[in-house]
Design an enzyme around this catalytic site. Structure first.
Site, PDB file in Angstrom:
ATOM      1  N   ARG A  10      13.635   0.467 -45.839  1.00 19.33           N
ATOM      2  CA  ARG A  10      12.442   0.657 -45.583  1.00 19.33           C
ATOM      3  C   ARG A  10      12.316   0.180 -44.021  1.00 19.33           C
ATOM      4  O   ARG A  10      11.609   0.890 -43.090  1.00 19.33           O
ATOM      5  CB  ARG A  10      11.227  -0.127 -46.211  1.00 19.33           C
ATOM      6  CG  ARG A  10       9.751  -0.154 -45.794  1.00 19.33           C
ATOM      7  CD  ARG A  10       8.886  -0.239 -46.745  1.00 19.33           C
ATOM      8  NE  ARG A  10       9.188  -1.303 -47.503  1.00 19.33           N
ATOM      9  CZ  ARG A  10       8.899  -2.776 -47.437  1.00 19.33           C
ATOM     10  NH1 ARG A  10       8.755  -3.181 -46.272  1.00 19.33           N
ATOM     11  NH2 ARG A  10       9.159  -3.620 -48.479  1.00 19.33           N
ATOM     12  N   TYR A  25      -4.986  20.895 -35.157  1.00 20.46           N
ATOM     13  CA  TYR A  25      -4.622  21.077 -36.547  1.00 20.46           C
ATOM     14  C   TYR A  25      -5.574  20.555 -37.752  1.00 20.46           C
ATOM     15  O   TYR A  25      -6.178  19.416 -37.462  1.00 20.46           O
ATOM     16  CB  TYR A  25      -3.282  20.173 -36.887  1.00 20.46           C
ATOM     17  CG  TYR A  25      -2.645  20.332 -38.141  1.00 20.46           C
ATOM     18  CD1 TYR A  25      -2.307  21.555 -38.489  1.00 20.46           C
ATOM     19  CD2 TYR A  25      -2.527  19.395 -39.030  1.00 20.46           C
ATOM     20  CE1 TYR A  25      -1.530  21.678 -39.817  1.00 20.46           C
ATOM     21  CE2 TYR A  25      -1.925  19.214 -40.248  1.00 20.46           C
ATOM     22  CZ  TYR A  25      -1.437  20.709 -40.723  1.00 20.46           C
ATOM     23  OH  TYR A  25      -0.841  20.693 -42.039  1.00 20.46           O
ATOM     24  N   ASP A  37       0.208  16.107 -29.422  1.00 19.90           N
ATOM     25  CA  ASP A  37       0.720  16.557 -30.377  1.00 19.90           C
ATOM     26  C   ASP A  37       1.706  17.795 -29.874  1.00 19.90           C
ATOM     27  O   ASP A  37       1.013  18.718 -29.639  1.00 19.90           O
ATOM     28  CB  ASP A  37      -0.058  16.986 -31.478  1.00 19.90           C
ATOM     29  CG  ASP A  37       0.489  17.483 -32.806  1.00 19.90           C
ATOM     30  OD1 ASP A  37       1.531  18.117 -32.737  1.00 19.90           O
ATOM     31  OD2 ASP A  37      -0.147  17.179 -33.754  1.00 19.90           O
ATOM     32  N   LYS A  69       8.096  21.349 -38.713  1.00 20.07           N
ATOM     33  CA  LYS A  69       8.125  22.744 -37.897  1.00 20.07           C
ATOM     34  C   LYS A  69       9.382  22.834 -37.234  1.00 20.07           C
ATOM     35  O   LYS A  69      10.388  23.171 -37.979  1.00 20.07           O
ATOM     36  CB  LYS A  69       6.695  22.788 -37.157  1.00 20.07           C
ATOM     37  CG  LYS A  69       5.379  22.283 -37.769  1.00 20.07           C
ATOM     38  CD  LYS A  69       5.060  23.190 -38.945  1.00 20.07           C
ATOM     39  CE  LYS A  69       4.106  22.243 -39.821  1.00 20.07           C
ATOM     40  NZ  LYS A  69       2.685  21.898 -39.177  1.00 20.07           N
TER      41      LYS A  69
HETATM   42  C1  LIG Z   1       1.769  20.777 -39.416  1.00 23.20           C
HETATM   43  C2  LIG Z   1       1.071  20.026 -38.246  1.00 23.20           C
HETATM   44  C3  LIG Z   1       0.707  18.614 -38.626  1.00 23.20           C
HETATM   45  C4  LIG Z   1       1.012  17.645 -39.671  1.00 23.20           C
HETATM   46  O1  LIG Z   1       2.463  17.864 -40.146  1.00 23.20           O
HETATM   47  P1  LIG Z   1       2.962  17.516 -41.652  1.00 23.20           P
HETATM   48  O2  LIG Z   1       4.344  17.474 -41.337  1.00 23.20           O
HETATM   49  O3  LIG Z   1       2.558  18.830 -42.389  1.00 23.20           O
HETATM   50  O4  LIG Z   1       2.242  16.294 -42.284  1.00 23.20           O
HETATM   51  C5  LIG Z   1       0.289  17.867 -37.366  1.00 23.20           C
HETATM   52  N1  LIG Z   1       0.153  18.732 -36.130  1.00 23.20           N
HETATM   53  C6  LIG Z   1       0.610  20.036 -36.014  1.00 23.20           C
HETATM   54  C7  LIG Z   1       0.138  20.633 -34.922  1.00 23.20           C
HETATM   55  C8  LIG Z   1       0.926  20.740 -37.103  1.00 23.20           C
HETATM   56  O5  LIG Z   1       1.320  21.759 -37.190  1.00 23.20           O
END
Ligand SMILES: *Cc1c(COP(=O)(O)O)cnc(C)c1O
Length: 408
Positions: free
Chosen positions: A46, A105, A180, A205
Site C-alpha cells: 500500500r 466527465y 484532466d 482509456k
Molecule cells: C473515464 C474518465 C474518468 C474516470 O475514470 P475511471 O478510470 O473510469 O474512474 C475521468 N475523466 C475522464 C475525462 C474520463 O473519460
C-alpha cells in the site's frame, strides 16, 4: 529525445540484479526487513511497490512532471486530488472555490455535486473556452484555496480551452489549475508544459489502451501538492495494485503508435461525417471549421480520436448505435476497437438531474452520438456508418416524414 523514443525506452526494473527487460510483477503485500528498527526501501505494498514505482516514474516522465501517482481509477485520482487540493493550505474543510469546466466527465460532475459542493466549497461552473468567464469566476476568491478543473478537449462536446491562458489567469488570482488530460493522453498534449499545476488521467482509456484495466493517474511538479497526494494514496489505500500497474505499463509501451493511428483514423471519419446525409453538426477539433481548431493546433500535437456529432433526430442516433456493425455500444474510449455511445443516456447519465434543473450543468443534446475511433481501417468504419445513414435517409424520404425535432 523524440516522443516515440521517450514512450518506447525506459528502465523496466531499476536496481534489479537480474536485469529483466520487462518489469516484473511484485505480487507481494509485504517485504521482509533486515532489522526491526531499520526499514528498507519497501515494507508494504500500500505504501510502495517496485512495479508501481516504475509505472509512476513513467507517468511523470510522459507528462513532463516530477511526481507521478498511480491510483485505482480515474475517479480515485480526481477524488484524491480534490481532497489534497482543499487541505493543502491548512484551511478548514468547506472553504475555498472550485471553478469547473461546463462540459466534464459525468462521474466528475457527480463526485463534485454530491460530495464536494455539500461540504461548502463554492463550486462555479463556467464555460472555460471563454477566458473572460474564467476570469470573472476567479474574481474575489473566498478564503481558502481556489482551483480550476477542466478538460480540453472536453468530453463529449470536444470544446477546446486555452490551457495556457487559463493557467495565467489562475496564477494571477493565486489559484491553481488541474487539467484532466484523459481525452488526448500525454502523447498529444502536456498540460504541465502549458502552465497547469497538476494533470489528471483516467488511465483506463488511452494509457491502458486495451480496455482491460481500470486505473487513474496524477502528475505534478509541485512538491507540496505531491506530498499531500502521496499521504492520501497511502493513508486511504487508493494506490494501484501490482498486477494492474503491470498491465498499465504493458499498455503504455504502445501508446505512441496507437494514439497516432487512432487520431489519423478519427480525422478521416470526422471528414466523412461533415458531409454525410443525416448528420447536422460534427464536433471534432481536427476539422478546420471547428471553432477550437487553431487553438488545438497550437497547444496539442493532434485532435485525438473522439468524434461526436448531432443528427437532429434522436431515433436516428439510437439506430446508429444499434445498427452499425463495427462499433460496439460501450461507455469509455481509447481502446483498440471502435465504440459508439449516446452520452446523454450512457457516460453522462450519472449527472444529477437537480444539477441540470438548477442550470449548474448544461444538458447535453439528446441526439448527440459519440464515437471512439480505434485501430480498424477507417474505410470500413466509414462504410459502416454510411450504410445506416443511407438506410435511414431513404426510409425517411419514402414515408415523407420530416426528422423528429429534438425539444429544447
Ligand atoms: C473515464 C474518465 C474518468 C474516470 O475514470 P475511471 O478510470 O473510469 O474512474 C475521468 N475523466 C475522464 C475525462 C474520463 O473519460
Amino acid at each position: 529525445m523524440h516522443l516515440h523514443t521517450k514512450v518506447a525506452r525506459f528502465d523496466a526494473a531499476p536496481g534489479d540484479a537480474n536485469r529483466p527487460s520487462s518489469t516484473p510483477i511484485y505480487q507481494t503485500a509485504t517485504f521482509e526487513q533486515e532489522s526491526a528498527l531499520e526499514f528498507g526501501r519497501y515494507d508494504y505494498t500500500r505504501s510502495g511497490n517496485p512495479t508501481r514505482d516504475v509505472l509512476e516514474t513513467r507517468l511523470a516522465e510522459l507528462e513532463c512532471g516530477s511526481f507521478g501517482f498511480a491510483l485505482s481509477s480515474g475517479m480515485a485520482a480526481i477524488s484524491t486530488l480534490l481532497r489534497a487540493a482543499y487541505s493543502l493550505e491548512g484551511t478548514a474543510a468547506g472553504r475555498g472555490r472550485l471553478v469547473l469546466g461546463a462540459d466534464l466527465y459525468g462521474g466528475t460532475t457527480r463526485l463534485i455535486e454530491r460530495l464536494l459542493a455539500p461540504l461548502g466549497v463554492d463550486v462555479q461552473r463556467v464555460d472555460t473556452t471563454s477566458l473572460a468567464a474564467v476570469e470573472a469566476a476567479l474574481h474575489s476568491p473566498p478564503p481558502g484555496p481556489t482551483w480550476v478543473l477542466l478538460e480540453s478537449p472536453s468530453n463529449p462536446l470536444l470544446r477546446v480551452t486555452d490551457i495556457a491562458g487559463v493557467a495565467q489567469l489562475a496564477r494571477k488570482a493565486h489559484a491553481r489549475l488541474a487539467v484532466d488530460n484523459t481525452a488526448l493522453s500525454p502523447y498529444l498534449q502536456n498540460p504541465l508544459e502549458l502552465g497547469a499545476n497538476v494533470v489528471v488521467h483516467s488511465a483506463t482509456k488511452h494509457l491502458g489502451g486495451h480496455g482491460d484495466v481500470t486505473a487513474g493517474a496524477l502528475v505534478t511538479r509541485d512538491a507540496q501538492l505531491a506530498e499531500s497526494i502521496g499521504f492520501l494514496q497511502n493513508a486511504e489505500g487508493s494506490a494501484l495494485a501490482p498486477f494492474d500497474s503491470w498491465l498499465l505499463l504493458r499498455g503504455m509501451k504502445t501508446l505512441a503508435v496507437r494514439v497516432a493511428q487512432e487520431s489519423k483514423n478519427a480525422l478521416e471519419v470526422a471528414r466523412f461525417l461533415e458531409s454525410a446525409p443525416g448528420v447536422q453538426r460534427v464536433h471534432f477539433p481536427g476539422l478546420a471549421c471547428n471553432p477550437g481548431y487553431a487553438l488545438q493546433q497550437r497547444q496539442a500535437r493532434g485532435a485525438g480520436q473522439l468524434v461526436s456529432f448531432e443528427t437532429g433526430n434522436r431515433e436516428l442516433s439510437q439506430r446508429l448505435c444499434e445498427e452499425t456493425e463495427l462499433f460496439s455500444i460501450a461507455v469509455s474510449f481509447g481502446s483498440t476497437n471502435s465504440t459508439i455511445s449516446l452520452p446523454c443516456r450512457m457516460s453522462h447519465a450519472s449527472v444529477p438531474e437537480e444539477a441540470i434543473a438548477m442550470g449548474r450543468v448544461a444538458a447535453l443534446p439528446a441526439d448527440l452520438v459519440r464515437l471512439s475511433i480505434g485501430l480498424e481501417d477507417p474505410r470500413d468504419l466509414i462504410e459502416d456508418l454510411k450504410a445506416v445513414l443511407q438506410r435511414a435517409t431513404n426510409s425517411a424520404a419514402r414515408t415523407q416524414t420530416a426528422p423528429v425535432p429534438i425539444p429544447g
